[in-house]
Design a protein around this motif. Structure first.
Motif, PDB file in Angstrom:
ATOM      1  N   ILE A 170      35.852  46.603  48.863  1.00 10.35           N
ATOM      2  CA  ILE A 170      36.528  46.516  47.563  1.00 10.35           C
ATOM      3  C   ILE A 170      36.357  47.819  46.793  1.00 10.35           C
ATOM      4  O   ILE A 170      37.301  48.333  46.174  1.00 10.35           O
ATOM      5  CB  ILE A 170      35.979  45.324  46.753  1.00 10.35           C
ATOM      6  CG1 ILE A 170      36.471  44.005  47.369  1.00 10.35           C
ATOM      7  CG2 ILE A 170      36.412  45.411  45.293  1.00 10.35           C
ATOM      8  CD1 ILE A 170      35.841  42.778  46.771  1.00 10.35           C
TER       9      ILE A 170
ATOM     10  N   THR B 119      39.338  50.286  45.520  1.00 10.28           N
ATOM     11  CA  THR B 119      39.423  50.466  44.072  1.00 10.28           C
ATOM     12  C   THR B 119      39.360  51.937  43.681  1.00 10.28           C
ATOM     13  O   THR B 119      40.111  52.398  42.809  1.00 10.28           O
ATOM     14  CB  THR B 119      38.283  49.691  43.378  1.00 10.28           C
ATOM     15  OG1 THR B 119      38.376  48.304  43.715  1.00 10.28           O
ATOM     16  CG2 THR B 119      38.366  49.849  41.869  1.00 10.28           C
TER      17      THR B 119
ATOM     18  N   SER C 237      40.598  38.460  53.233  1.00 13.79           N
ATOM     19  CA  SER C 237      40.172  38.803  51.870  1.00 13.79           C
ATOM     20  C   SER C 237      41.409  39.067  51.013  1.00 13.79           C
ATOM     21  O   SER C 237      41.856  40.218  50.889  1.00 13.79           O
ATOM     22  CB  SER C 237      39.263  40.034  51.876  1.00 13.79           C
ATOM     23  OG  SER C 237      38.063  39.782  52.568  1.00 13.79           O
TER      24      SER C 237
ATOM     25  N   ARG D 153      41.942  39.380  47.952  1.00 18.48           N
ATOM     26  CA  ARG D 153      41.815  40.302  46.830  1.00 18.48           C
ATOM     27  C   ARG D 153      42.193  41.730  47.216  1.00 18.48           C
ATOM     28  O   ARG D 153      42.669  42.513  46.387  1.00 18.48           O
ATOM     29  CB  ARG D 153      40.376  40.272  46.294  1.00 18.48           C
ATOM     30  CG  ARG D 153      40.182  41.169  45.071  1.00 18.48           C
ATOM     31  CD  ARG D 153      38.758  41.140  44.568  1.00 18.48           C
ATOM     32  NE  ARG D 153      38.552  42.097  43.490  1.00 18.48           N
ATOM     33  CZ  ARG D 153      37.385  42.359  42.938  1.00 18.48           C
ATOM     34  NH1 ARG D 153      36.301  41.722  43.348  1.00 18.48           N
ATOM     35  NH2 ARG D 153      37.288  43.259  41.976  1.00 18.48           N
TER      36      ARG D 153
ATOM     37  N   THR E 258      45.693  42.804  46.361  1.00 17.11           N
ATOM     38  CA  THR E 258      45.954  43.063  44.944  1.00 17.11           C
ATOM     39  C   THR E 258      45.439  44.425  44.510  1.00 17.11           C
ATOM     40  O   THR E 258      45.787  44.887  43.409  1.00 17.11           O
ATOM     41  CB  THR E 258      45.308  41.983  44.061  1.00 17.11           C
ATOM     42  OG1 THR E 258      43.874  42.086  44.139  1.00 17.11           O
ATOM     43  CG2 THR E 258      45.729  40.599  44.504  1.00 17.11           C
TER      44      THR E 258
ATOM     45  N   THR F 294      48.259  31.969  45.358  1.00 20.44           N
ATOM     46  CA  THR F 294      46.984  31.972  44.642  1.00 20.44           C
ATOM     47  C   THR F 294      45.896  31.222  45.394  1.00 20.44           C
ATOM     48  O   THR F 294      44.708  31.447  45.154  1.00 20.44           O
ATOM     49  CB  THR F 294      47.157  31.342  43.246  1.00 20.44           C
ATOM     50  OG1 THR F 294      47.713  30.018  43.395  1.00 20.44           O
ATOM     51  CG2 THR F 294      48.090  32.190  42.392  1.00 20.44           C
TER      52      THR F 294
END
Length: 427
Positions: free
Chosen positions: A241, A245, A271, A273, A276, A305
């Motif tokens: 992550i 990021t 994963s 996330r 996104t 979701t």
């Protein structure tokens, strides 16, 4: 908050020789010989860096680690009375491996200053004619900094080792009996011993080879590279992550061709996330590309979701639409995850209802036949209704055999066969 324990931390020292030599540090510290503790600590730190590099050469044939050792040895031979090679070693380990942070390097330099003051008499430089003696708190801080910054860390992997690992992955994949065995081998040989900076470097390069490039080597090794990315993601989810990021632009450079997209779907399902964290325009492009293919959309539950929401969306998406077996299979996997197997069996019947030819009917029924043992009465009747209303099914030479299979399963499940009178084309 519990106080930091030097003794407990020292148990995490990686190299056995380092652990043995470190006992002298703790012994000196315990009895108040703080100059001796600083002297021995600095020697242990420099020795540990050498041990770590040698381990990399012996275990992984790391060319970068070997080059550092050779350069330091050459510099040392120029002046055997000089200790300049020690800080040269520290600098090279900092610059060329993932072992030391800038703060770790600064702490070693600070330790060296106190080591020099402790080792060299400076009575003539002091008004009271006393030797330099570091206080207990300073020595404890040195020991803690070295434990956390150097001694308890894994081997000093160089950037060249990451390239070597990537080259070795296909060979290890071929040796493994299955994917779980491959995971175990990679964890034991590499990932367990690598620090987070090295893992991040490996992840970044594999991302490019798996999801962006399309040359011959990348195509041949896409399966093993994708498997390794998923393994890293399972072991270091917070690190992954952080990678996406902090460098969104790099990780958003992906190719949406079939193979690359398929592997990305696998990772994002693992994963959601991560999807996104990509650039919003890339997310939209990927969403549109996925929805061009029914089976690909059904398998991409990360777009919703939750997996329950995606099951509902997938059910609606397939409603009134002819779909292939792959879409059905992915729908079945979703149904198992959300415990909606009755919905899956109804979708099986819908899949069969789109039979367009005799041969197509045989193929579709073969997929359905294996699930008949789980059918209830209403599902049996719905299946017979579909067969009775589709000419490509009831006119097929093998239709009577299909009906026999259904009746056999009905008798086993319900205790009796289904009355066929409401289905004249099957009687």
């Amino acid at each position: 908050m519990q106080d930091y324990s030097l003794d407990l931390a020292s148990e995490r020292i990686k190299h056995p020789k380092t652990k043995e030599y470190f006992r002298e540090v703790m012994s000196s510290y315990a009895i108040g010989n703080y100059r001796s503790a600083v002297l021995s600590l600095y020697a242990v730190v420099i020795s540990d860096l050498v041990f770590k590099l040698k381990d990399q050469v012996e275990r992984e044939n790391d060319p970068g680690a070997l080059k550092i050792l050779q350069d330091v040895e050459t510099d040392k031979k120029r002046d055997i009375t000089s200790s300049k090679w020690e800080m040269m070693l520290v600098e090279k380990v900092f610059q060329e491996t993932k072992l030391l942070e800038l703060s770790d390097k600064a702490n070693i330099e600070y330790l060296k200053d106190h080591r020099n003051l402790s080792a060299h008499p400076n009575i003539l430089d002091t008004e009271d004619n006393v030797l330099f003696t570091p206080n207990k708190e300073t020595v404890r801080a040195h020991i803690r900094n070295m434990l956390e910054g150097v001694l308890t860390k894994n081997s000093a992997h160089t950037a060249k080792l990451v390239d070597l690992i990537i080259t070795n992955l296909p060979h290890i994949y071929d040796l493994a009996d299955d994917e779980s065995e491959y995971d175990r081998m990679i964890i034991k040989r590499y990932l367990r011993e690598m620090n987070e900076k090295a893992v991040a470097s490996l992840f970044k390069k594999l991302w490019k080879f798996t999801y962006r490039l399309d040359d011959k080597d990348c195509e041949e090794n896409r399966d093993v590279n994708a498997r390794t990315l998923q393994l890293i993601n399972r072991m270091y989810p917070h690190l992954v992550i952080k990678c996406l990021t902090e460098d969104q632009a790099y990780y958003s450079q992906v190719t949406l061709d079939k193979e690359q997209l398929s592997k990305m779907i696998d990772l994002f399902n693992q994963s959601p996330r991560l999807f996104t964290l990509l650039d919003e325009d890339v997310q939209k492009q990927m969403d549109a590309e996925i929805k061009r293919n029914t089976s690909r959309y059904i398998s991409s539950w990360f777009l919703s979701t939750s997996i329950e929401d995606h099951f509902a969306s997938a059910t609606q998406f397939l409603s009134g639409r002819n779909f292939n077996y792959y879409a059905l299979r992915y729908f079945g996997e979703l149904a198992r995850e959300v415990n909606k197997m009755d919905d899956y069996r109804m979708m099986l019947i819908k899949y069969f209802s789109y039979t367009a030819s005799y041969q197509d009917g045989y193929t579709r029924f073969n997929h359905l036949r294996r699930k008949l043992d789980d059918f209830n009465e209403s599902q049996f009747k719905e299946l017979l209704k579909v067969m009775d209303s589709n000419r490509s099914i009831y006119n097929a030479y093998g239709c009577s055999g299909m009906v026999d299979d259904i009746q056999e399963a009905a008798e086993s499940n319900l205790g009796e066969k289904i009355d066929l009178d409401p289905y004249p084309n099957l009687s």
